[in-house]
Structures are given as structure tokens and as C-alpha cells.
Design a protein around this motif. Structure first.
Motif, short mmCIF file in Angstrom:
data_model
loop_
_atom_site.label_atom_id
_atom_site.label_comp_id
_atom_site.label_asym_id
_atom_site.label_seq_id
_atom_site.Cartn_x
_atom_site.Cartn_y
_atom_site.Cartn_z
N UNK A 119 1.60 2.74 7.02
CA UNK A 119 0.21 2.26 8.33
C UNK A 119 -0.35 3.11 8.09
N UNK A 120 0.30 5.00 7.82
CA UNK A 120 -0.88 6.00 8.36
C UNK A 120 -1.43 6.35 7.21
N UNK A 121 -1.24 5.89 5.76
CA UNK A 121 -2.16 5.91 5.05
C UNK A 121 -3.07 4.93 4.80
N UNK A 122 -3.23 3.96 5.35
CA UNK A 122 -3.91 2.25 5.87
C UNK A 122 -4.49 3.24 7.12
N UNK A 123 -4.16 3.54 7.83
CA UNK A 123 -5.62 4.36 9.03
C UNK A 123 -5.93 5.52 8.36
N UNK A 124 -5.36 6.61 7.19
CA UNK A 124 -6.66 7.66 7.20
C UNK A 124 -7.43 7.01 5.91
N UNK A 125 -6.83 6.27 4.72
CA UNK A 125 -8.25 6.15 4.13
C UNK A 125 -8.22 4.67 3.65
N UNK A 126 -8.52 4.45 5.39
CA UNK A 126 -9.00 2.59 5.71
C UNK A 126 -8.58 1.42 4.89
N UNK A 127 -7.44 1.51 4.69
CA UNK A 127 -7.98 0.83 3.02
C UNK A 127 -6.26 -0.61 3.24
N UNK A 128 -6.50 -1.24 3.60
CA UNK A 128 -5.41 -1.98 3.46
C UNK A 128 -5.76 -3.36 5.03
N UNK A 129 -6.88 -3.11 6.15
CA UNK A 129 -7.39 -3.45 6.93
C UNK A 129 -8.25 -4.86 6.35
N UNK A 130 -7.59 -6.20 6.68
CA UNK A 130 -8.04 -7.10 5.95
C UNK A 130 -7.35 -8.38 4.67
N UNK A 131 -8.22 -9.14 4.35
CA UNK A 131 -7.34 -9.82 3.89
C UNK A 131 -6.19 -9.26 2.60
N UNK A 132 -6.58 -8.06 2.01
CA UNK A 132 -5.54 -7.32 1.31
C UNK A 132 -4.80 -6.53 1.57
N UNK A 133 -3.99 -7.11 1.73
CA UNK A 133 -2.85 -5.60 2.35
C UNK A 133 -1.28 -5.87 1.40
N UNK A 134 -0.18 -4.76 1.38
CA UNK A 134 0.50 -5.01 0.79
C UNK A 134 1.56 -5.73 1.59
N UNK A 135 2.71 -6.38 1.35
CA UNK A 135 3.57 -7.52 2.01
C UNK A 135 4.81 -7.06 1.19
N UNK A 136 4.85 -6.48 0.88
CA UNK A 136 6.46 -5.88 0.95
C UNK A 136 6.89 -4.40 0.27
N UNK A 137 8.34 -3.42 0.50
CA UNK A 137 8.70 -2.56 0.31
C UNK A 137 8.16 -1.89 -1.09
N UNK A 138 7.85 -2.63 -2.07
CA UNK A 138 7.96 -2.04 -3.65
C UNK A 138 5.92 -1.94 -2.89
N UNK A 139 5.10 -2.86 -2.74
CA UNK A 139 3.85 -3.12 -2.77
C UNK A 139 3.56 -1.85 -1.99
N UNK A 140 4.26 -1.47 -0.43
CA UNK A 140 4.02 -0.37 0.28
C UNK A 140 4.03 1.11 -0.54
N UNK A 141 5.25 0.97 -1.24
CA UNK A 141 5.73 2.09 -1.80
C UNK A 141 4.90 2.15 -3.09
N UNK A 142 4.13 1.72 -3.34
CA UNK A 142 2.57 1.53 -4.96
C UNK A 142 1.68 2.11 -4.50
N UNK A 143 0.90 1.51 -2.85
CA UNK A 143 -0.04 1.94 -1.77
C UNK A 143 0.26 3.51 -1.64
N UNK A 144 1.05 3.94 -1.35
CA UNK A 144 1.17 4.75 -0.84
C UNK A 144 1.00 6.30 -1.47
#
Length: 96
Positions: free
Chosen positions: A71-96
């Protein structure tokens, strides 16, 4: 070994890069902990609903921390607000 270390330490650019990355990592950690604190202090039933909607439990500290960091990385980088976002733990770790 000490000669290579001394050569590396002669360049102040490395210190600035390391310091900047350290400050960024520490600030993201503090904001993630603050987010978790605010979320858990608001309403316990709301927190449980929030975690269950994302497939997490209150006792799983590692995945809850990864969710907060995402969530914080999304807010800092403004990536993931919208149609494309991480939906499980593995995706969140990869994006972070």
C-alpha cells in the motif's frame, strides 16, 4: 580487502546513494507501520473484515506487513491505483 574498501569509500557518491536508499527504505517502513497502527486502532471488526477480504488473518504478521508495504509503495509511486493491481501475497511482494 581494506584497500578495496578504502577505494570504495573515497567516492562520496556511494554514500549519497546508500543514504538515499536507506532513508527511503526507513520512511517506507515507518509509514507502513503507521498505516497498520491506524488500521488496527480504528475498529477491530473492520480490520478483520479488511484482512479477510484480502485472504489474510490477523495472526499472519509477515503477510500483513507485505500488504502495508504494498500500500505504501503504491502511494509513494502511484502505481496500482486502477485496473491493474496486485491481488495476492506473491504479487504484492514482487511489486514491492
Amino acid at each position: 580487502m581494506s584497500r578495496k574498501l578504502n577505494e570504495w569509500l573515497d567516492f562520496p557518491m556511494y554514500f549519497r546513494v546508500c543514504r538515499t536508499l536507506g532513508v527511503l527504505a526507513m520512511s517506507m517502513h515507518l509509514f507502513a507501520c503507521g498505516f497498520w497502527r491506524l488500521k488496527s486502532a480504528a475498529d477491530p471488526s473492520e480490520l478483520i473484515d479488511f484482512l479477510h477480504s484480502r485472504g489474510l488473518s490477523v495472526d499472519d504478521t509477515g503477510q500483513n506487513y507485505a500488504l502495508c508495504m504494498y500500500f505504501i509503495c503504491t502511494v509513494f509511486c502511484t502505481v496500482g491505483f486502477g485496473d491493474i493491481s496486485a491481488s495476492n501475497h506473491s504479487e504484492r511482494v514482487c511489486v514491492t
